[in-house]
Structure formats: structure tokens, C-alpha cells
Enzyme design. Structure first.
Site, PDB file in Angstrom:
ATOM      1  N   ASP A 137     -41.722  23.497 -18.044  1.00 22.51           N
ATOM      2  CA  ASP A 137     -40.435  23.839 -18.621  1.00 22.51           C
ATOM      3  C   ASP A 137     -40.219  22.860 -19.778  1.00 22.51           C
ATOM      4  OD1 ASP A 137     -38.018  24.909 -19.269  1.00 22.51           O
ATOM      5  OD2 ASP A 137     -37.178  24.827 -17.251  1.00 22.51           O
TER       6      ASP A 137
HETATM    7  C1  BGC Z   1     -35.237  26.638 -19.562  1.00 26.86           C
HETATM    8  C2  BGC Z   1     -36.341  27.666 -19.520  1.00 26.86           C
HETATM    9  C3  BGC Z   1     -36.605  28.172 -20.910  1.00 26.86           C
HETATM   10  C4  BGC Z   1     -36.958  27.010 -21.810  1.00 26.86           C
HETATM   11  C5  BGC Z   1     -37.242  27.403 -23.250  1.00 26.86           C
HETATM   12  C6  BGC Z   1     -35.480  25.562 -20.597  1.00 26.86           C
HETATM   13  O1  BGC Z   1     -34.344  24.779 -20.749  1.00 26.86           O
HETATM   14  O2  BGC Z   1     -35.077  26.055 -18.294  1.00 26.86           O
HETATM   15  O3  BGC Z   1     -35.994  28.723 -18.675  1.00 26.86           O
HETATM   16  O4  BGC Z   1     -37.615  29.144 -20.893  1.00 26.86           O
HETATM   17  O5  BGC Z   1     -35.864  26.100 -21.825  1.00 26.86           O
HETATM   18  O6  BGC Z   1     -36.084  27.782 -23.893  1.00 26.86           O
END
Ligand code: BGC
Length: 755
Positions: A229
Site C-alpha cells: 500500500d
Molecule cells: C490506499 C489504497 C490506495 C492507495 C493508492 C492508499 O492510501 O489505502 O487503497 O490504492 O492509497 O492511492
């Protein structure tokens, strides 16, 4: 691309570099070898492709796209074909926009109504979550682009999301928090998986070898790449060793250098870095080989599809006196700002820049509808003038429809809710409108359960969840009966927050949060506690009525390795066409293992004309009856009498058929001097081996001579046995007058344990 050959030509620096992003959204190119960058993008219910300023919180702009209903809504469809179609549409948009991977579906379990990100998640139930995620994955990947199933794992709160440890026992992980990943990984082969921010039992998911390698790849056969993530990496070297292939968005080279140093110093095997590169390049190549940037993206057609899907997801929670559907001839008041500016998606990384939206007011053009704003959602307030205007409109109309729900600030990625209430301003408005018009209906826009304190004062409630950019169109179609509602709740609505099983522990302490309710999440808890809920899991009404009958099983006794089919007849007994959702639950056998009363193991949505009947067949397998066994470290079906229950929802299961399931697995029982009589007598081998010894002990305990009659009155042999059952062998042996008994017992034990 001969990937292994390419990797053999790369320097260690190039390889370490490939294991982190080029920028926010791209993997790195290796220009020298002709390997281009590939792009990934949020996800899940449409595209958030950022061309200019980038962020992962949904703050900066992204390209104009189509916002489909969020997972909270699509799960309510209980319709795998439908979500697969939605996935196909999203996959086509990815091809058009040159995206290799869309970052979704998000499959974390809705453990508490408070999780700020519940709107992005499917359900409190692992089976429903897994089925929906598999269907979405198949849809997207049918277009030759990948998904990223996220956030692996046990990421069920936003509070302290980047540091908190989710402390969960293994059985609970296996039964509740893993199947949302396991089912799509096994059935739909996702191209990528995204690890979560949190720690799992103390170790960051991004460094958890057991999670990312042993379970995900070793047990489930995942063969794509794991990405972090955004910003989830703490110790990059530990991450590479654990199986985290790609760090996103990258660390400006700092972590790449750490990988290089670790390899040079012998702390990390270069072969592990090679493997990570191989996985990243394999997926990049898969996309590049099938890239079709000339795929059309018909946004208008997808807007229409988004409306169709939204309508299939809406859950009719109350419809007293058939207040719905509305009659086109009647004057209707639409009250509440969400009628004009609907809330249809949540905040954060999934936030989509819609190319257009349709509100209920726009969709009602040409109908006899009057409007009053009722409240200001942004400022989260109402006032006397707005209430007076709403009441006046309600009085003029045959039916008053209040559009309510959670404003953006109440529910978002990044933080949790602190309570389960609607805004006070909206509750006050609903009370006032309901007092002015006996035919009041409330339409709810929210991603997770809310308390409904006025439920007895209104005639109708329609839960539309966060229904995507065309939600207004879909709502009007359902309100006026063009579409018969067929959504079912993918979660229980508790009466109050403190009823929720995680209430005492949710959010946890600064270090972490213990999942002390274990497997008893959602209806698994409410059912076992025999607790009243506002609306049970699987619940939802229709404008017609259905009857379930004639449940038959293919066998009444099976081995756990056999399959079982269950067939039921579903009939539309009303006067409108509609869709029923046949739900199948397995009622667990009673026995030594503490289990939920029943668990969802099958569902099918069936379209039926008035008077029409159809047979629906479900296939059950070992997992339908199994629970996780910590001794054999595997799924196990305790031998016993189960029941297959079918009906309209988790608390309306009129049909039940018994089935005996016999385990074919032997759980190796180990006994020692501390083993108690009860456990020995339950194990046929041990019981046989110890019988002569037990008979001897019982005989010796029998009162004799003159005292016997009085003693027998005081303690019957049943009572003696009941007391004896908890005694360990060591105590029994010590009661025996002949001390050689100890040696005798040890001999029996050795023989037993050696088998
Ligand atoms: C989120 C993810 C997301 C990623 C990219 C993170 O803060 O938890 O679900 O895909 O950011 O935007």
C-alpha cells in the site's frame, strides 16, 4: 520477453530499482533493455487516474471517469454476474487509459460499523466478500488488465491505520478475514495483491513472510506480484525477504540502496531480488502483450450501466402499507439536499472525478415532484426556515421522500466514525416531515449501518448505499417501480453501536487492536447471542413476494470429501416481476468446537415473472462444513449432524434439511497423564485401550458393605461418572491402592501415542 534472460543482464542496482515505483503510479522502466514503465491506478469502483498532481488521498484531480456503485452497494446485489459486468467495463476503461492494473477490489471485512472505509468493503461475511471479489476480478481481468486485491490483511479500521497491530488468532484469520482474499486468489488468479498498512500480530503486513509467502503463494497458489500500500513499507529489506515485490510509490532510491547493500553484505539472497523482478516483469509483460489502447471508452454507456447496477443494489428495508412504489399521478415531495446533490461515493483514494452525475431531482423531471432542501450537508446543519419549507412541501404531497445519509466528512478513508448516528440535522428533519405527512419514506445514502431512531414513524426506508454517479436515476426508477428492488443487506444493522461484537475492543490501544470477538463477527455473533437487530444480514424486501419450497439434498449422509447439492424451488407469489435472492446457510453441528449457529454458504439471485417458479441448485463442498483446526493446521469438518437451511434472509430460513457429515481426517490425539477421563472416553481408540483400567477404578470406587446403601443414595453412579469425567489420569492412578497402576497407565499411554 525472455524475462529470466533479461534479469540476468540487469545490474543489482537496476534490479533493486525495479522493486520500487518510478513515481506515484508507475513501475520503473529499464530503458537499456527496452522494458517500459507500466501504470497502475485506483480503483476500485471506477478509475482515479491522475495525470498531473498526484496523491493517494483523493485530494488532487484525476481524469474524468465513471463512478460505479461502491462495494458496500454492489455486495448488496448478491449478484455475481452483475459485478462481473461492472468489472468488464472498468477493465475496458483501463485498456483505453493504458493502465496495467486497477487498485481494487478492497475486500476487508466490515468488523465494526465505525470503520471509515467500510463503504469500499463488501460485507461482514467472508463468503459473500470472496464471491464478489472473485467475480469483480474475473470481469476486470477478462479485458487483459490486472486487479490488485487489497488490503492484505486484517485492515479493518482506519484509526492508526499505518502503525496499529491487528492481533487476530489464526482460526479467526482463516475463517473470517482471509476468505475475501483466498477465494479470488484461488478462483480468479488476480495479477497483483496489495499488502495493508497495519501490522498483523506485531509484524507489518509488508514484512510478514507467513502472510505474503507461506499462505498467499504457498497455500493459495498466488503467482502475481505483491505491491505495498502507498507508504506501507517500514523495513524494505525485511519486506523483500518476506515476499513484498514492489514498493509503492517508492522511496526516492533510499530503500533500493538498502536492498543493494543487504545483498552485498550477504544479508539478503540476490535470488530473492531476482524473483521479485521476475514477478513484476511477468505481469508488466502480460499487460504489454495485450495492451489495446484503441479500446473505446463509452462513458455514456457506462453511466447507463452504473444506473442499472445501482438499481440492482438498493435494499428496501421497510414498506408499510405498500407506500412504495410511488404513483406517477401523485404529487411527491423530494426533501433533503441529497435529492439534488446525492452522496454517491466515499472520500479518499477511491474518489472519482465523475464526468457527470444524475441526481434524483434531475431524474424526476416531468414527474409531479416538488423539492425542499431541508438541510445543508456541507455545513451539517438545518434551521427553522429549512424545516418549515420541508414541512410545507410534505403537507402538499401525497408522499414525502426524505433523502438522507452521511455527509462526506462523516465517512472517509483515513479516519473512523465515532458514532453510528445520522447527522442531528437530518434526524430532526425526518421527525418533522414524518409528523407532517403520514406517508414518509426515507432514502439512505451511506456506506455502513446507521441508527434509525425514527423507524417507527416512517412508512418506507430505501437503503441505496453509495450508489455511484447515476444513483439519482436508479433511485427514481426504484421509487416509482420501474425497477423492483432486489438488494439484500450484506451486513447486519444493529440496533445500537454497543450491540456490535467488536464494540469493547474496536480501535484498540495505541499499540494495536485485539480482535477478541474472534470468529463472532456480524450475524455470527447476533445469532449466537439471540440478540434482536434492527435488520438482519441478508434482509431486503421487494414489491412482490416470494415463496421458497421443496428443499432437497442429494444425500442425507456424506463424507467430508463428497460434494452435496441442495435444490430449492423459488416462486414469485405476487403480481409483479421481481428478483429473489435464495440464501443458503449451513447450520453447524453441535459439538466440542465453538462455532457460529449458521454461516452463509451459497446464494443465487433469480428473476421471476408473477406466478413463475424456478429451481435453484447450490453445490456444497468440504469448506461449506469445515472450520479451521489448529491441531492439524488445516480445514476440518467435525463429524456430526448439520442442517442446510434455505430462505429469504439469515433470520427467515423456513426450509431446513438435515445432513450427517463424517470426517475422513484423523486428528492425531495425544494423551498424557494430565488427559482427563472425558477426552479419553470420547476417543474410540483411547476409550478401548483404557476400558479395563477404568472399569477397575470404577469398581474400586463402588461403596461396599453396610455403608453402601446410604452412599448410593448420596451419590448415584451417574453422578460419580459426571464428577469423574474431569479427572486427569494421574489422579485416578493415585487413587488406586495398588501403586503399580501408574506404570500400567504409562504403558497404555505409550502404546497409544506410538500408533
Ligand atoms: C490506499 C489504497 C490506495 C492507495 C493508492 C492508499 O492510501 O489505502 O487503497 O490504492 O492509497 O492511492
Amino acid at each position: 520477453m525472455d524475462i529470466k534472460h533479461l534479469i540476468s543482464q540487469m545490474t543489482l542496482e537496476e534490479k533493486a530499482g525495479l522493486c520500487s515505483g518510478l513515481d506515484f503510479w508507475h513501475t520503473k522502466p529499464v530503458e537499456r533493455l527496452g522494458i517500459p514503465a507500466t501504470m497502475v491506478s485506483d480503483g476500485p469502483h471506477g478509475l482515479r487516474k491522475q495525470d498531473d498532481a498526484v496523491d493517494h488521498l483523493g485530494m488532487n484531480d484525476s481524469i474524468k471517469a465513471v463512478c460505479f456503485p461502491a462495494a458496500c452497494a454492489t455486495a448488496a446485489s448478491f449478484d455475481e454476474d452483475m459485478i462481473r459486468n461492472m468489472g468488464e467495463a472498468i477493465g475496458q476503461s483501463c485498456q483505453h487509459e493504458r493502465l496495467s492494473v486497477v487498485l481494487g477490489p478492497a475486500v476487508n471485512i466490515k468488523r465494526s460499523p465505525l470503520c471509515g472505509r467500510n463503504f469500499e468493503y463488501f460485507s461482514e461475511d467472508p463468503y459473500l466478500t470472496g464471491r464478489m471479489a472473485a467475480a469483480y476480478t474475473k470481469g476486470v481481468q477478462s479485458q487483459d488488465v490486472g486487479v490488485s486485491i487489497k488490503h492484505f490483511a486484517a485492515n479493518n479500521q482506519e484509526h492508526r491505520r499505518m502503525s496499529s497491530s491487528s492481533d487476530v488468532d489464526e482460526r479467526t484469520l482463516r475463517e473470517i478475514y482471509f476468505p475475501g482474499f483466498e477465494i479470488p486468489v484461488k478462483e480468479a488468479k488476480p495479477w497483483t495483491v496489495m499488502c495493508s498498512y497495519n501490522r498483523l500480530n506485531g509484524t507489518f503486513a509488508s514484512e510478514n513472510k507467513w502472510l505474503l509467502t507461506d499462505v498467499l503463494r504457498g497455500e493459495w497458489g498466488f503467482d502475481g506480484y505483491v505491491m505495498s500500500d502507498w507508504g506501507a513499507v517500514s523495513d524494505r529489506v525485511a519486506g523483500v525477504a518476506a515476499g513484498l515485490d514492489l514498493e509503492m510509490p517508492g522511496s526516492g532510491g533510499i530503500n533500493d540502496a538498502k536492498i543493494v547493500a543487504a545483498v552485498r553484505e550477504g544479508r539478503l539472497d540476490e535470488a530473492v531480488v531476482d524473483l521479485a523482478c521476475e514477478r513484476i516483469l511477468t505481469i508488466a509483460d502480460r499487460y504489454l502483450q495485450s495492451a489495446k489502447p484503441d479500446t473505446p471508452w463509452d462513458k455514456e454507456a457506462q453511466h447507463a450501466l452504473s444506473a442499472e447496477i445501482a438499481a440492482q443494489c438498493m435494499v428496501l428495508l421497510k414498506n408499510e402499507g405498500g407506500v412504495l412504489p410511488l404513483d406517477r399521478a401523485d404529487k411527491v415531495a423530494f426533501i433533503g439536499e441529497f435529492a439534488e446533490k446525492p452522496r454517491f461515493q466515499g472520500g479518499g483514494s477511491s474518489h472519482i472525478n465523475c464526468f457527470k452525475t444524475t441526481s434524483a431531482l434531475q431524474a424526476a423531471e416531468g414527474l409531479d415532484v416538488i423539492y425542499a432542501r431541508g438541510y445543508d450537508a456541507l455545513a451539517d446543519r438545518t434551521d427553522d426556515a429549512m424545516i418549515a419549507e420541508a414541512v410545507a412541501a410534505a403537507k402538499k404531497a401525497k408522499v414525502a421522500v426524505v433523502f438522507a445519509g452521511l455527509p462526506d466528512a462523516y465517512e472517509s478513508e483515513g479516519y473512523d466514525r465515532t458514532h453510528m448516528r445520522l447527522p442531528d440535522a437530518q434526524n430532526a428533519l425526518i421527525e418533522a416531515v414524518a409528523a407532517a405527512n403520514a406517508n414518509t419514506v426515507v432514502v439512505l445514502h451511506n456506506g455502513s449501518p446507521v441508527e434509525l431512531p425514527w423507524i417507527d414513524k416512517v412508512k418506507g426506508v430505501l437503503e441505496v448505499y453509495l450508489g455511484g454517479q447515476a444513483v439519482g436515476l436508479a433511485t427514481v426508477k426504484v421509487l416509482y417501480g420501474d425497477v423492483n428492488p432486489s438488494g439484500r443487506l450484506p451486513e447486519s444493522f444493529p440496533k445500537k453501536l454497543s450491540d456490535n461484537p467488536s464494540y469493547l475492543f474496536y480501535g484498540g490501544e495505541p499499540r494495536g487492536t485485539e480482535y477478541r470477538e474472534g470468529i463472532f463477527v456480524g450475524y455470527r455473533y447476533y445469532d449466537k447471542k439471540e440478540m434482536d437487530v434492527l435488520f438482519p444480514f441478508g434482509y431486503g424486501l421487494s414489491y412482490t413476494t416470494f415463496e421458497f419450497s421443496n428443499l432437497r439434498l442429494s444425500a442425507s449422509e456424506i463424507a467430508d470429501t463428497d460434494g452435496l447439492t441442495a435444490t430449492v424451488t423459488v416462486k414469485n407469489t405476487g403480481s409483479r416481476a421481481g428478483k429473489a435472492v435464495a440464501q443458503l446457510y449451513v447450520r453447524n453441528a453441535e459439538g466440542d468446537v465453538i462455532r457460529p449457529i449458521r454461516e452463509l454458504k451459497g446464494f443465487k439471485k433469480v428473476a421471476l415473472q408473477p406466478g413463475e417458479s424456478k429451481d435453484v441448485t447450490f453445490a456444497l463442498d468440504k469448506r461449506s462444513f469445515a472450520c479451521w483446526n489448529d491441531v492439524i493446521h488445516d480445514w476440518h469438518v467435525p463429524t456430526g449432524d448439520y442442517a442446510v437451511e434455505v430462505g429469504a434472509h439469515s433470520r427467515d430460513l423456513k426450509l431446513s434439511a438435515p445432513v450427517r457429515v463424517n470426517s475422513t481426517q484423523v486428528i492425531p490425539a495425544k494423551f498424557d497423564m494430565d488427559s482427563i477421563v472425558m477426552d479419553i472416553m470420547k476417543d474410540p481408540r483411547a476409550a478401548a485401550a483404557f476400558k479395563p483400567f477404568m472399569d477397575g477404578v470404577m469398581g474400586a470406587l463402588q461403596p461396599s458393605g453396610e455403608e453402601s446403601e446410604a452412599a448410593r443414595e448420596a451419590i448415584s453412579s451417574d453422578m460419580a461418572m459426571a464428577m469423574m469425567q474431569y479427572m486427569p489420569l494421574r489422579s485416578l492412578a493415585s487413587f488406586a491402592p495398588d501403586k503399580s497402576v501408574v506404570a500400567q497407565v504409562e504403558k497404555i499411554l505409550n502404546a497409544l501415542n506410538a500408533e
